[in-house]
Scaffold this active site. Structure first.
Site, PDB file in Angstrom:
ATOM      1  N   ARG A 189       0.822  -1.210   0.000  1.00  0.00           N
ATOM      2  CA  ARG A 189       0.000   0.000   0.000  1.00  0.00           C
ATOM      3  C   ARG A 189       0.859   1.264   0.000  1.00  0.00           C
ATOM      4  O   ARG A 189       0.550   2.246  -0.688  1.00  0.00           O
ATOM      5  CB  ARG A 189      -0.925  -0.009   1.223  1.00  0.00           C
ATOM      6  CG  ARG A 189      -1.945   1.127   1.223  1.00  0.00           C
ATOM      7  CD  ARG A 189      -2.777   1.116   2.495  1.00  0.00           C
ATOM      8  NE  ARG A 189      -3.832   2.128   2.449  1.00  0.00           N
ATOM      9  CZ  ARG A 189      -4.545   2.505   3.508  1.00  0.00           C
ATOM     10  NH1 ARG A 189      -4.315   1.943   4.699  1.00  0.00           N
ATOM     11  NH2 ARG A 189      -5.480   3.420   3.382  1.00  0.00           N
ATOM     12  N   HIS A 207       0.511   4.193  -2.773  1.00  0.00           N
ATOM     13  CA  HIS A 207       0.198   5.569  -2.397  1.00  0.00           C
ATOM     14  C   HIS A 207       1.335   6.520  -2.749  1.00  0.00           C
ATOM     15  O   HIS A 207       1.097   7.697  -3.022  1.00  0.00           O
ATOM     16  CB  HIS A 207      -0.108   5.641  -0.892  1.00  0.00           C
ATOM     17  CG  HIS A 207      -1.508   5.230  -0.550  1.00  0.00           C
ATOM     18  ND1 HIS A 207      -2.360   6.007   0.196  1.00  0.00           N
ATOM     19  CD2 HIS A 207      -2.209   4.113  -0.869  1.00  0.00           C
ATOM     20  CE1 HIS A 207      -3.523   5.389   0.326  1.00  0.00           C
ATOM     21  NE2 HIS A 207      -3.446   4.232  -0.309  1.00  0.00           N
ATOM     22  N   ASN A 248      -4.050   9.866   3.357  1.00  0.00           N
ATOM     23  CA  ASN A 248      -3.136   8.827   3.844  1.00  0.00           C
ATOM     24  C   ASN A 248      -3.348   8.508   5.318  1.00  0.00           C
ATOM     25  O   ASN A 248      -2.526   7.821   5.930  1.00  0.00           O
ATOM     26  CB  ASN A 248      -1.690   9.249   3.583  1.00  0.00           C
ATOM     27  CG  ASN A 248      -1.305   9.106   2.123  1.00  0.00           C
ATOM     28  OD1 ASN A 248      -1.567   8.075   1.509  1.00  0.00           O
ATOM     29  ND2 ASN A 248      -0.700  10.136   1.555  1.00  0.00           N
ATOM     30  N   HIS A 261      -6.156  -5.907  -2.384  1.00  0.00           N
ATOM     31  CA  HIS A 261      -7.020  -5.977  -1.202  1.00  0.00           C
ATOM     32  C   HIS A 261      -7.294  -7.417  -0.770  1.00  0.00           C
ATOM     33  O   HIS A 261      -8.096  -7.644   0.128  1.00  0.00           O
ATOM     34  CB  HIS A 261      -8.344  -5.235  -1.463  1.00  0.00           C
ATOM     35  CG  HIS A 261      -8.200  -3.750  -1.392  1.00  0.00           C
ATOM     36  ND1 HIS A 261      -9.267  -2.885  -1.453  1.00  0.00           N
ATOM     37  CD2 HIS A 261      -7.100  -2.960  -1.259  1.00  0.00           C
ATOM     38  CE1 HIS A 261      -8.841  -1.628  -1.368  1.00  0.00           C
ATOM     39  NE2 HIS A 261      -7.523  -1.658  -1.250  1.00  0.00           N
TER      40      HIS A 261
END
Length: 320
Positions: free
Chosen positions: A65, A69, A94, A192
């Protein structure tokens, strides 16, 4: 006639040489970038990531992740790792992102063997691949040579990162802005299969969404996530109830059973254009693995800094 032709050709040749001379040469990423300057870089990163995942299975999802990001906001330049007011790290987009310490540890380990050589951006890209492998996911080739940004952009984080309440059209548009098609968007959403989300992120899915939801799944969520904030906001729930710390295709099986935790998960399977892709990945885990790996390679090379652009940060949290 021949004289004038020769003169013109010579003139063109001189112009081409001049343009080539004065235009800056953009360095390219390479799989062998550290072979001479830090031959133990990759093994050092892998050892550090394996230890982190072994101590806490959630760290695999956290590292992947972090990489996502970082790359979606001004490119894969480790700008997410910088702290302070106005930074991406402090952006509401975030909020809840964790795992920074895992990258800090990997960077410290690399600095101990090759000080000032390997960028935080490269470490993050390699760490994401190693985190996937550590929990049974696919591997991929990481080309190296990224350099680190000296600035971070909270405003861009707010506009460029996908959100958990986006509908399918918004997701497609968001990923298209970074060069991804719908299939690649669905493949990357498959990350996910790992990790967890907080009640504050999935409350809208269980109380205010018209999307289909499995009754038993919904009941289990409402039991831990009350309808009124801030009660229960921080309560965590796995994004994949079946194998939350294993990289597999259960995420897509969950979507077909109306057990997507976030709105942005379940919209991928809701009678629309992404349904066929979800079905393919649910039925063919090897296809998902291959597509995910290819999409991660593409993502890892978004707007990278190379050559003389950027710097090599010796501490990932510091811009110097």
């Amino acid at each position: 006639m021949g004289y004038y032709t020769s003169t013109i050709l010579v003139t063109i040749f001189i112009i081409l040489i001049s343009v080539d001379y004065f235009m800056p040469c953009k360095a390219q990423l390479s799989t062998t970038f550290y072979d001479t300057t830090c031959p133990s870089a990759l093994s050092t990163i892998q050892t550090s990531i394996n230890a982190a995942v072994s101590s806490n299975g959630r760290n695999a999802a956290s590292v992947i992740r972090l990489h996502f990001h970082d790359c979606f906001v001004q490119g894969c330049d480790a700008s997410l790792l910088l702290g302070g007011a106005g930074s991406e790290k402090e952006s509401a987009a975030n909020d809840g992102v964790v795992g920074y310490d895992v990258i800090d540890d990997a960077k410290a380990a690399v600095e101990s063997v090759c000080p000032g050589v390997v960028s935080c951006a490269d470490i993050l890209a390699v760490a994401a691949r190693d985190a996937s492998v550590a929990v049974g996911g696919p591997s991929w080739t990481v080309r190296l040579g990224r350099r680190d940004s000296q600035d971070s952009n909270a405003a861009e984080a707010a506009t460029d990162l996908p959100r958990g309440n986006m509908n399918l059209g918004e997701l497609i548009s968001n990923f298209a802005n970074k060069g991804f098609n719908t299939r690649e968007m669905v493949a990357l959403s498959g990350s996910h299969t790992l990790g967890q989300a907080r009640c504050v992120r999935f409350r809208g899915r269980i109380y205010n969404s018209p999307l289909p939801i499995d009754a038993a799944f919904n009941s289990s969520l409402t039991a831990i996530c009350p309808p009124t904030a801030p009660t229960g906001d921080a309560t965590l729930q796995p994004l994949d109830l079946v194998t939350p710390n294993t990289f597999d295709n259960n995420y897509f099986l969950n979507l077909r059973a109306s057990r997507g935790l976030l709105i942005s998960d379940q919209v991928l399977f809701n009678g629309d254009s992404a349904d066929s892709i979800v079905t393919e990945y649910a039925d063919n885990p090897a296809t998902f693995d291959s597509d995910f790996a290819a999409a991660m390679v593409k993502m890892s090379e978004i707007e990278v800094l190379t050559g003389t652009s950027g710097i090599i940060r010796t501490v990932c949290t510091s811009a110097t």
